[in-house]
Design an enzyme around this catalytic site. Structure first.
Site, PDB file in Angstrom:
ATOM      1  CG  ASP A  74       2.216   1.176  -1.763  1.00 20.17           C
ATOM      2  OD1 ASP A  74       2.417   1.520  -2.742  1.00 20.17           O
ATOM      3  OD2 ASP A  74       1.319   0.850  -0.838  1.00 20.17           O
ATOM      4  CE  LYS A  85     -13.259  -9.597   0.474  1.00 19.95           C
ATOM      5  NZ  LYS A  85     -12.403  -9.177   1.408  1.00 19.95           N
ATOM      6  CB  SER A 100      -8.894 -10.005   0.046  1.00 21.49           C
ATOM      7  OG  SER A 100      -9.300  -9.908   1.248  1.00 21.49           O
TER       8      SER A 100
END
Length: 728
Positions: free
Chosen positions: A486, A500, A475
């Protein structure tokens, strides 16, 4: 883990076992056969929320198909190990398959209580059978039979005779474990008889609120794996965990037989400051204020004792306690404590520094490590704009300031087993490592996508960064690790994460009736799905590390992909964001150095061996019941521990504080000496951590390579004047 261990763990951890309140005399009240008026209303409110697309991200019609799904989940939540119900019982319950949707809608939950009544009867029958076996001559272990302990995917036992066979092996396995640990027959019989009695007592203490929550969760969990219903009491506990604080005496409690004992003292809390309370002390009675009556709490459920001890900051509580070293019938000591706000420091962020030795002429590197077990936030404290509210980001920021003052060469953020928490904290924590920009995309139920990011200029740590993850990172951990990856802001090391990729919110069911006090509970429901700024979702697939360690658990055994109703992976458009670096050209060199180092790293090799052996044993799903074979296995494990400890001494490695441990003692946590158990857990925290050390070494390698090779540095970190530049 044995099936009996699994069975008892289920009692302590399953939704059903959110232990209910005993009456003032300590005895469990009779289980009602029908829901209360408040529970009927709560069921209808839950239906209204989960079937409405304004609230639920993926609402499902509550029809006969979903009723059948609920039916299956409810039975499995009661009997996860398929050790109580028979196939004959299940066949009788088939009449309810298409009735549970109507039960929720109409608030008439009689089917849930009817099924539970049969379950409770089966528990009593099984416990009586297990206790009866202890009087029989069945404890010879010279055959070739095996104990099949993993029954998750097994069929329901055909009949009572089939259950008897299962329990016979389970009891024999319990006996054999204690025998191998050196216990004598009389002691084994006494230990197991009490264990099985306590098992029955635990279920006997359950009340209607437990059955209700478990049943409603069979509906909530059928919507998606992360939608849950909480009774008012369990909602309070959930919110307390998220805020990392409570008002009370600062002690962790544990049930031992019929009494509640002090398991651990929270540093800085009233119990700790008093100097009058220690691990193992037993709570016999509790009184409120200076002169309120003392209530005998022997035989009470642990959550009821906790409720009596907790209270508003500044109020007094009186405790009659028998010291750990005294007999239970000894005269108790009366202790008066003033409640206070207690910070749960064990669950807060912590830091340390790992020194990586010089290599090939390169200097020593000092790598700071921050261990973050959860993305916690005191939501109420933040709403009040309190200066001291708990926040993962605030705590990490302070630790970064300290590490910078200590002049570390890089920072590893350890997110292993960090199951997530606050979405806001994940975004704000990312902001400590990037200047400004998007962090996560959030798609609402209607399809609208919002981009949430860091709007504050400035950066708390500009230097080299690595993020350590494993399958237990989920999560909010995946939002953070994905954003760092990224942005090319740091190296991501470890195992592929949980997967998740959904966002949940707590919805208070008392908001509509406008009650003066909590009556209907709360729903934690999925309201959105998040996506990385690169456009991909972490849902099901997780975050894949740049550099991988051997997987400690298979994706087929644990993670989002194991849920039968999890949302699928998908992708949306990327959003513009800065790329501080591109580690692809660096990874082959880091991998080569990593492989060479771990080939010589005994701790890492031992860890890899243990993981491989554990996974091989787990795949068998059974264990031999031959004593000679089990004893040989135990002897091999003991010899392996001793050999490793000898090699540690010879190589000058940190000694494993648990290396002299004799292995499986056959006991459950509640059967052990509490003080010794806590000491053992503290020692476990000091065990060598080869994965953390190797992560620090990989980051040190990256710093050295980029400092030594300017051409490589220009490839990896082209924005040398931007935050995130690693080279000197």
């Amino acid at each position: 883990m044995t099936a009996k261990t699994t069975l008892f763990a289920f009692l302590l951890t399953a939704p059903l076992a959110l232990l209910a309140r005993a009456d003032a005399g300590g005895a469990a009240a009779a289980l009602p056969s029908a829901p209360t008026a408040d529970q009927s209303t709560a069921a209808k409110l839950v239906y209204g929320v989960l079937s409405d697309s304004r609230y639920a991200y993926r609402p499902r019609a509550l029809d006969d198909a979903l009723s059948a799904d609920m039916h299956k989940r409810y039975l499995e939540s009661l009997d996860a190990g398929k050790q109580y119900f028979t196939a004959q019982d299940i066949a009788k319950f088939d009449v309810y398959k298409t009735q549970l949707d109507d039960a929720i809608k109409g608030g008439d939950l009689t089917p849930a209580y009817t099924i539970f009544a049969t379950f409770k009867q089966r528990v009593d029958e099984r416990v009586a059978y297990a206790r009866g076996l202890l009087k029989q001559d069945i404890f010879s272990f010279d055959g070739s039979d095996r104990f099949e302990y993993d029954r998750e995917k097994a069929p329901w036992a055909a009949d009572t005779a089939a259950l008897d066979a299962l329990w016979r092996q389970s009891v024999r396995n319990d006996w054999l474990r204690l025998k191998l640990a050196g216990k004598k027959p009389d002691d084994i019989r006494k230990t197991l008889d009490k264990r099985y009695q306590n098992l029955a007592k635990g279920f006997a203490e359950l009340k209607g609120e437990d059955v209700f929550q478990t049943f409603v969760n069979s509906y909530a969990n059928a919507i998606d794996p992360h939608t849950d219903y909480f009774t008012p009491k369990s909602a309070d506990n959930f919110n307390m965990t998220m805020s990392l604080s409570l008002e009370g005496i600062g002690a962790v409690l544990q049930k031992q037989d019929d009494v509640v004992a002090i398991r651990e003292i929270v540093p800085g809390g009233p119990a700790s400051k008093s100097g009058k309370v220690k691990a193992g002390d037993r709570v016999m009675a509790v009184g409120q204020g200076d002169s309120g009556p003392m209530e005998d709490v022997v035989g009470w459920r642990i959550d009821d004792v906790v409720a009596k001890i907790r209270g508003t900051k500044g109020t007094k509580v009186r405790l009659d306690m028998v010291p750990a070293e005294a007999g239970l019938d000894s005269k108790p000591n009366r202790i008066v404590l003033v409640r206070d706000k207690v910070r749960l420091e064990d669950q807060a962020a912590k830091s340390e520094i790992i020194t990586i030795p010089a290599a090939d002429g390169a200097p020593v590197k000092r790598i700071g490590v921050i261990k973050l077990p959860g993305f916690y936030q005191d939501f109420e404290g933040r709403r009040r704009n309190a200066n001291d509210y708990a926040s993962a980001t605030r705590d990490v920021s302070k630790l970064l300031t300290k590490l910078r003052a200590d002049k570390v060469d890089g920072v590893v953020l350890d997110l292993r087993y960090n199951g997530g928490g606050s979405l806001d904290e994940a975004i704000e924590l990312t902001g400590l490592f990037i200047d400004r920009g998007p962090v996560v995309q959030v798609r609402q139920s209607g399809g609208r996508v919002e981009v949430n990011g860091d709007d504050d200029t400035g950066i708390a740590w500009e230097g080299p960064l690595a993020v350590l993850i494993n399958r237990g990172s989920a999560s909010a951990s995946e939002i953070f690790a994905g954003a760092i990856q990224d942005y090319g802001r740091g190296l991501v090391i470890g195992e592929t994460t949980f997967g998740k990729g959904t966002v949940q919110n707590m919805l208070d069911l008392d908001r509509w009736p406008a009650n003066e006090g909590p009556r209907f509970g709360q729903v934690k429901l999925t309201i959105a799905q998040f996506f990385r700024v690169s456009g991909g979702s972490t849902q099901n697939k997780g975050v894949v590390p740049d550099l991988s360690f051997p997987a400690s658990v298979d994706a087929t055994e644990y993670g989002e992909s194991t849920y039968d109703n999890a949302l699928p992976w998908t992708k949306i458009s990327a959003v513009p964001h800065v790329r501080y670096g591109n580690f692809a050209p660096l990874l082959p060199k880091l991998s080569t150095l990593h492989d060479a180092r771990v080939a010589k790293d005994k701790e890492f090799q031992w860890w890899s061996q243990d993981v491989a052996e554990f996974r091989a044993e787990r795949a068998k799903k059974s264990i031999t019941m031959n004593e000679a074979e089990r004893r040989a296995e135990r002897d091999r494990d003991d010899a392996k521990r001793k050999q490793r400890q000898a090699e540690r001494k010879q190589l000058g490695l940190d000694l494993d504080p648990l290396a002299d441990d004799s292995g499986d003692d056959g006991l459950q946590s509640s059967e052990r000496n509490l003080a010794q158990e806590v000491a053992r857990e503290k020692a476990a925290e000091k065990r060598p951590d080869p994965l953390l050390r190797e992560s620090a070494a990989i980051l040190a390698d990256a710093v050295r390579l980029l400092n030594e090779d300017r051409q490589l540095s220009a490839q990896v970190l082209p924005t040398a004047n931007q935050p995130g530049h690693w080279a000197d």
